[in-house]
Design an enzyme around this catalytic site. Structure first.
Site, PDB file in Angstrom:
ATOM      1  N   LYS A   1      -2.545  -7.894  -7.869  1.00 21.79           N
ATOM      2  CA  LYS A   1      -3.318  -7.977  -6.618  1.00 21.79           C
ATOM      3  C   LYS A   1      -2.860  -6.801  -5.751  1.00 21.79           C
ATOM      4  O   LYS A   1      -1.822  -6.859  -5.098  1.00 21.79           O
ATOM      5  CB  LYS A   1      -3.011  -9.309  -5.923  1.00 21.79           C
ATOM      6  CG  LYS A   1      -4.135  -9.881  -5.096  1.00 21.79           C
ATOM      7  CD  LYS A   1      -4.625  -8.990  -3.979  1.00 21.79           C
ATOM      8  CE  LYS A   1      -3.797  -9.153  -2.717  1.00 21.79           C
ATOM      9  NZ  LYS A   1      -4.129  -8.112  -1.704  1.00 21.79           N
TER      10      LYS A   1
ATOM     11  N   GLU B   1      11.551  -2.810  10.976  1.00 24.36           N
ATOM     12  CA  GLU B   1      10.911  -1.780  10.162  1.00 24.36           C
ATOM     13  C   GLU B   1       9.767  -1.176  10.957  1.00 24.36           C
ATOM     14  O   GLU B   1       8.813  -1.875  11.301  1.00 24.36           O
ATOM     15  CB  GLU B   1      10.321  -2.417   8.898  1.00 24.36           C
ATOM     16  CG  GLU B   1      11.287  -2.578   7.773  1.00 24.36           C
ATOM     17  CD  GLU B   1      10.549  -2.838   6.462  1.00 24.36           C
ATOM     18  OE1 GLU B   1       9.848  -3.866   6.393  1.00 24.36           O
ATOM     19  OE2 GLU B   1      10.669  -2.024   5.535  1.00 24.36           O
TER      20      GLU B   1
ATOM     21  N   TRP C   1       0.795  -1.220   0.000  1.00 25.64           N
ATOM     22  CA  TRP C   1       0.000   0.000   0.000  1.00 25.64           C
ATOM     23  C   TRP C   1       0.826   1.268   0.000  1.00 25.64           C
ATOM     24  O   TRP C   1       0.294   2.358  -0.057  1.00 25.64           O
ATOM     25  CB  TRP C   1      -0.911   0.023   1.230  1.00 25.64           C
ATOM     26  CG  TRP C   1      -0.255  -0.482   2.491  1.00 25.64           C
ATOM     27  CD1 TRP C   1      -0.399  -1.732   3.023  1.00 25.64           C
ATOM     28  CD2 TRP C   1       0.663   0.200   3.360  1.00 25.64           C
ATOM     29  NE1 TRP C   1       0.365  -1.868   4.166  1.00 25.64           N
ATOM     30  CE2 TRP C   1       1.034  -0.694   4.395  1.00 25.64           C
ATOM     31  CE3 TRP C   1       1.212   1.485   3.375  1.00 25.64           C
ATOM     32  CZ2 TRP C   1       1.908  -0.352   5.420  1.00 25.64           C
ATOM     33  CZ3 TRP C   1       2.097   1.824   4.394  1.00 25.64           C
ATOM     34  CH2 TRP C   1       2.435   0.913   5.390  1.00 25.64           C
TER      35      TRP C   1
ATOM     36  N   GLU D   1      10.567  -8.520  -2.681  1.00 24.31           N
ATOM     37  CA  GLU D   1      11.224  -7.294  -2.206  1.00 24.31           C
ATOM     38  C   GLU D   1      10.529  -6.933  -0.910  1.00 24.31           C
ATOM     39  O   GLU D   1       9.362  -6.538  -0.913  1.00 24.31           O
ATOM     40  CB  GLU D   1      11.100  -6.184  -3.254  1.00 24.31           C
ATOM     41  CG  GLU D   1      12.091  -5.047  -3.030  1.00 24.31           C
ATOM     42  CD  GLU D   1      11.624  -4.048  -1.989  1.00 24.31           C
ATOM     43  OE1 GLU D   1      11.945  -4.249  -0.790  1.00 24.31           O
ATOM     44  OE2 GLU D   1      10.951  -3.089  -2.356  1.00 24.31           O
TER      45      GLU D   1
ATOM     46  N   CYS E   1      10.013   1.360   1.763  1.00 22.44           N
ATOM     47  CA  CYS E   1      10.836   0.190   2.114  1.00 22.44           C
ATOM     48  C   CYS E   1      12.297   0.566   2.274  1.00 22.44           C
ATOM     49  O   CYS E   1      12.991  -0.005   3.101  1.00 22.44           O
ATOM     50  CB  CYS E   1      10.648  -0.924   1.105  1.00 22.44           C
ATOM     51  SG  CYS E   1      10.699  -0.398  -0.587  1.00 22.44           S
TER      52      CYS E   1
ATOM     53  N   SER F   1       5.822  -7.396   3.221  1.00 26.17           N
ATOM     54  CA  SER F   1       6.544  -7.769   4.438  1.00 26.17           C
ATOM     55  C   SER F   1       7.379  -9.034   4.228  1.00 26.17           C
ATOM     56  O   SER F   1       7.099  -9.847   3.340  1.00 26.17           O
ATOM     57  CB  SER F   1       5.533  -7.998   5.569  1.00 26.17           C
ATOM     58  OG  SER F   1       4.670  -9.054   5.218  1.00 26.17           O
TER      59      SER F   1
ATOM     60  N   TYR G   1       3.889 -21.125  -0.823  1.00 23.81           N
ATOM     61  CA  TYR G   1       2.789 -21.410  -1.770  1.00 23.81           C
ATOM     62  C   TYR G   1       3.347 -22.051  -3.042  1.00 23.81           C
ATOM     63  O   TYR G   1       2.779 -22.991  -3.588  1.00 23.81           O
ATOM     64  CB  TYR G   1       2.060 -20.125  -2.183  1.00 23.81           C
ATOM     65  CG  TYR G   1       1.391 -19.340  -1.085  1.00 23.81           C
ATOM     66  CD1 TYR G   1       0.853 -19.956   0.042  1.00 23.81           C
ATOM     67  CD2 TYR G   1       1.254 -17.956  -1.199  1.00 23.81           C
ATOM     68  CE1 TYR G   1       0.236 -19.208   1.026  1.00 23.81           C
ATOM     69  CE2 TYR G   1       0.627 -17.205  -0.222  1.00 23.81           C
ATOM     70  CZ  TYR G   1       0.126 -17.833   0.893  1.00 23.81           C
ATOM     71  OH  TYR G   1      -0.484 -17.086   1.866  1.00 23.81           O
TER      72      TYR G   1
HETATM   73  P1  NAD Z   1       1.896  -7.433   3.685  1.00 23.14           P
HETATM   74  O1  NAD Z   1       3.128  -8.170   3.325  1.00 23.14           O
HETATM   75  O2  NAD Z   1       0.957  -8.064   4.631  1.00 23.14           O
HETATM   76  O3  NAD Z   1       1.065  -7.070   2.352  1.00 23.14           O
HETATM   77  C1  NAD Z   1       1.636  -6.964   1.064  1.00 23.14           C
HETATM   78  C2  NAD Z   1       0.735  -7.660   0.031  1.00 23.14           C
HETATM   79  O4  NAD Z   1       0.639  -9.047   0.351  1.00 23.14           O
HETATM   80  C3  NAD Z   1      -0.700  -7.128   0.001  1.00 23.14           C
HETATM   81  O5  NAD Z   1      -1.166  -7.115  -1.332  1.00 23.14           O
HETATM   82  C4  NAD Z   1      -1.448  -8.154   0.820  1.00 23.14           C
HETATM   83  O6  NAD Z   1      -2.802  -8.251   0.486  1.00 23.14           O
HETATM   84  C5  NAD Z   1      -0.726  -9.424   0.466  1.00 23.14           C
HETATM   85  N1  NAD Z   1      -0.867 -10.442   1.523  1.00 23.14           N
HETATM   86  C6  NAD Z   1      -0.992 -10.240   2.860  1.00 23.14           C
HETATM   87  N2  NAD Z   1      -1.122 -11.414   3.509  1.00 23.14           N
HETATM   88  C7  NAD Z   1      -1.068 -12.373   2.567  1.00 23.14           C
HETATM   89  C8  NAD Z   1      -1.157 -13.794   2.613  1.00 23.14           C
HETATM   90  N3  NAD Z   1      -1.322 -14.456   3.765  1.00 23.14           N
HETATM   91  N4  NAD Z   1      -1.059 -14.472   1.456  1.00 23.14           N
HETATM   92  C9  NAD Z   1      -0.904 -13.816   0.287  1.00 23.14           C
HETATM   93  N5  NAD Z   1      -0.839 -12.494   0.170  1.00 23.14           N
HETATM   94  C10 NAD Z   1      -0.908 -11.767   1.300  1.00 23.14           C
HETATM   95  O7  NAD Z   1       2.323  -6.046   4.235  1.00 23.14           O
HETATM   96  P2  NAD Z   1       1.427  -5.101   5.198  1.00 23.14           P
HETATM   97  O8  NAD Z   1       0.631  -5.830   6.229  1.00 23.14           O
HETATM   98  O9  NAD Z   1       0.676  -4.244   4.302  1.00 23.14           O
HETATM   99  O10 NAD Z   1       2.575  -4.340   5.949  1.00 23.14           O
HETATM  100  C11 NAD Z   1       3.236  -4.976   7.042  1.00 23.14           C
HETATM  101  C12 NAD Z   1       4.668  -4.563   7.112  1.00 23.14           C
HETATM  102  O11 NAD Z   1       5.306  -4.922   5.891  1.00 23.14           O
HETATM  103  C13 NAD Z   1       4.916  -3.076   7.258  1.00 23.14           C
HETATM  104  O12 NAD Z   1       4.881  -2.613   8.544  1.00 23.14           O
HETATM  105  C14 NAD Z   1       6.279  -2.969   6.660  1.00 23.14           C
HETATM  106  O13 NAD Z   1       7.235  -3.279   7.622  1.00 23.14           O
HETATM  107  C15 NAD Z   1       6.289  -4.007   5.585  1.00 23.14           C
HETATM  108  N6  NAD Z   1       6.020  -3.429   4.248  1.00 23.14           N
HETATM  109  C16 NAD Z   1       7.027  -3.365   3.375  1.00 23.14           C
HETATM  110  C17 NAD Z   1       6.800  -2.810   2.135  1.00 23.14           C
HETATM  111  C18 NAD Z   1       7.885  -2.671   1.131  1.00 23.14           C
HETATM  112  O14 NAD Z   1       7.792  -1.823   0.259  1.00 23.14           O
HETATM  113  N7  NAD Z   1       8.893  -3.509   1.156  1.00 23.14           N
HETATM  114  C19 NAD Z   1       5.574  -2.306   1.801  1.00 23.14           C
HETATM  115  C20 NAD Z   1       4.537  -2.419   2.710  1.00 23.14           C
HETATM  116  C21 NAD Z   1       4.778  -2.992   3.922  1.00 23.14           C
END
Ligand code: NAD
Length: 459
Positions: A155, A363, A131, A231, A265, A209, A219
């Protein structure tokens, strides 16, 4: 009847389409050539034209996309309009322009053979994006994947699906064939996991994350062994040595952590500063922090907008509570509400942070800077490298030899020297360790979304 010609056009969604390319068709009856049938793949120049139209439509819809991005994420409207939307369009344009200039290879086999190495699309690529920069990160993945001829499914994150859904409409308007670009908004555990496990998907490009990045590897292992590129963030250090230009460093440090409310990130979330310039540097950073006024993301002059949602706010607040008990809060540390009901955090500078503490290792993903003190460049490098991430780092020094030595020693996918966050689509972006190893951007991404095919001709 002993002869007939095969069809020369395609029927797609009930519409007859003339192909850009054809391939020969032979009959096994006597090995003779029957004719040329459609090759259902757009020629490079045609793919380029469609992607350029797509980029132009993104530019034309700047206001709509910028507003969607800001309302979903809370980032300042000026940034959405001046950075996120134009970058998305520029990335689409860059890969569109690359398509018909990127040659395939002939291997140096020697006489008696001709071996060509041609890039073939993987098939179906799914981009699972976070996001924090929905438009930019989506563009980094879809542009090279589409350029080399894949079909792509995006997605978007639960918090920020709007801009991707608008992109889907614009892609259709630009003339991307039906089914080539699909956006599936949905939640991670359902839609994201379904993509991760789908046997028809050939590659996942993931940003988010560390934990979810690893789920995608699982998966894949439990389904079709699809390729997975991850990433997953960083805890990037800005190393400030005694001979640094402290004004320039302080400015880059403030922007490096407060831009996008620290939800980046590669945010420069750690400063490793030499003890001899510590007080001077921290004083300047605190002075600058005071100028980052937290405000309504829709106000034109806001530079520090909202935290994406309450879950993320709670996460940041957890770290602020920990900080209050363990370190010196040099500035900030409070939750604000410039717009009632919204989720905002003051720009925050934490001083005297131990490099092995959670505040320096995890982070936070908020506008929260952790300052660590070092004695000499060797210790500074050791502290900067003492992290499980390897995404980005910076060094500030006026000495060219030290700059080279430290830049070489810093373990990160990108090292900046006397700058921070300088970036372009021309350079790869990503890193090792817990960052995950995936790379976006540059011509390397064309290879990341294609497979080399060897065709060996005996001469
Ligand atoms: P996340 O990893 O949960 O979400 C990223 C994507 O993965 C989203 O599209 C989400 O819908 C999808 N996702 C989430 N759970 C999933 C699952 N079980 N199976 C498949 N897809 C899944 O990240 P978040 O909850 O939005 O953020 C959590 C932490 O991640 C943040 O605090 C930060 O530390 C880190 N983050 C890193 C970046 C980056 O650019 N590297 C970006 C956002 C968040």
């Amino acid at each position: 009847m002993t002869s007939t010609s095969p069809p020369t056009s395609l029927l797609i969604d009930g519409v007859e389409v003339t192909p850009d390319a054809t391939m020969p068709a032979y009959t096994p009856r006597d090995g003779s050539l029957l004719g040329h049938v459609p090759l259902a793949r757009l020629a490079p120049a045609a793919r380029k034209a469609v992607l350029l139209r797509f980029a132009a439509l993104v530019r034309e819809h700047t206001e709509e996309l910028a507003l969607a991005e800001t309302l979903d994420t809370g980032k300042p409207i000026r940034e959405s309009r001046q950075v996120d939307v134009p970058t998305c369009a520029d990335v689409l344009t860059w890969y569109a322009e690359a398509i018909d200039k990127h040659y395939d290879l002939i291997a140096p086999t020697g006489p008696g053979a001709l071996a060509t190495i041609t890039r073939r699309p993987l098939g179906v690529v799914a981009a699972v994006v976070p996001w924090n920069y929905p438009l930019i990160i989506t563009a980094w993945k879809i542009a090279p994947a589409l350029a080399v001829g894949n079909s792509v499914i995006v997605k978007p994150a639960e918090q920020s699906p709007s801009s991707a859904l608008i992109l889907a409409r614009l892609a259709a308007e630009a003339g991307l064939p039906d089914g080539v670009f699909t956006v599936l908004s949905g939640d991670g555990p359902t839609t994201g996991a379904a993509l991760g496990r789908h046997p028809g998907i050939d590659k996942i490009g993931f940003t988010g994350s560390v934990e979810v990045g690893r789920l995608f590897h699982r998966y894949s292992g439990e389904s079709n062994g699809k390729a997975v590129a991850v990433e997953a963030g960083g805890k990037s250090a800005q190393v400030v040595l005694p001979d640094a230009d402290l004004d320039a460093a302080a400015s880059a440090i403030a922007w490096g952590i407060f831009y996008n409310a620290g939800q980046t990130c590669h945010a420069g979330s750690r400063v490793v500063v030499d003890r001899s310039v510590h007080d001077e540097l921290v004083g300047r950073v605190v002075d600058l922090a005071k100028t980052f006024t937290v405000g309504d993301p829709l106000a034109e002059d806001t530079v520090l907008g909202a935290i994406v949602d309450r879950t993320q706010l709670d996460r940041v607040v957890g770290y602020l509570d920990l900080a209050r008990d363990t370190v010196d809060v040099a500035f900030g540390g409070s939750v604000l509400e410039p717009v009632p009901g919204g989720t905002y955090v003051e720009p925050t500078v934490l001083d005297g942070v131990a490099n092995d503490s959670r505040l320096a290792q995890e982070e936070i993903f908020g506008p929260v800077l952790s300052v660590v003190t070092a004695d000499g460049p060797d210790e500074a490098v050791a502290l900067a490298n003492a992290t499980r991430f390897e995404l980005a780092a910076a060094v500030w020094t006026r000495d060219v030899t030290t700059a080279h030595r430290v830049a070489d020693a810093l373990r990160a996918g990108t090292v900046w020297v006397n700058t921070f966050d300088a970036a372009s689509v021309t350079t790869p972006f990503g890193g090792g360790g817990d960052t995950g190893g995936g790379r976006d951007r540059s011509l390397a991404a064309l290879d990341a979304y294609s497979a080399p095919k060897t065709t060996w001709f005996a001469l």
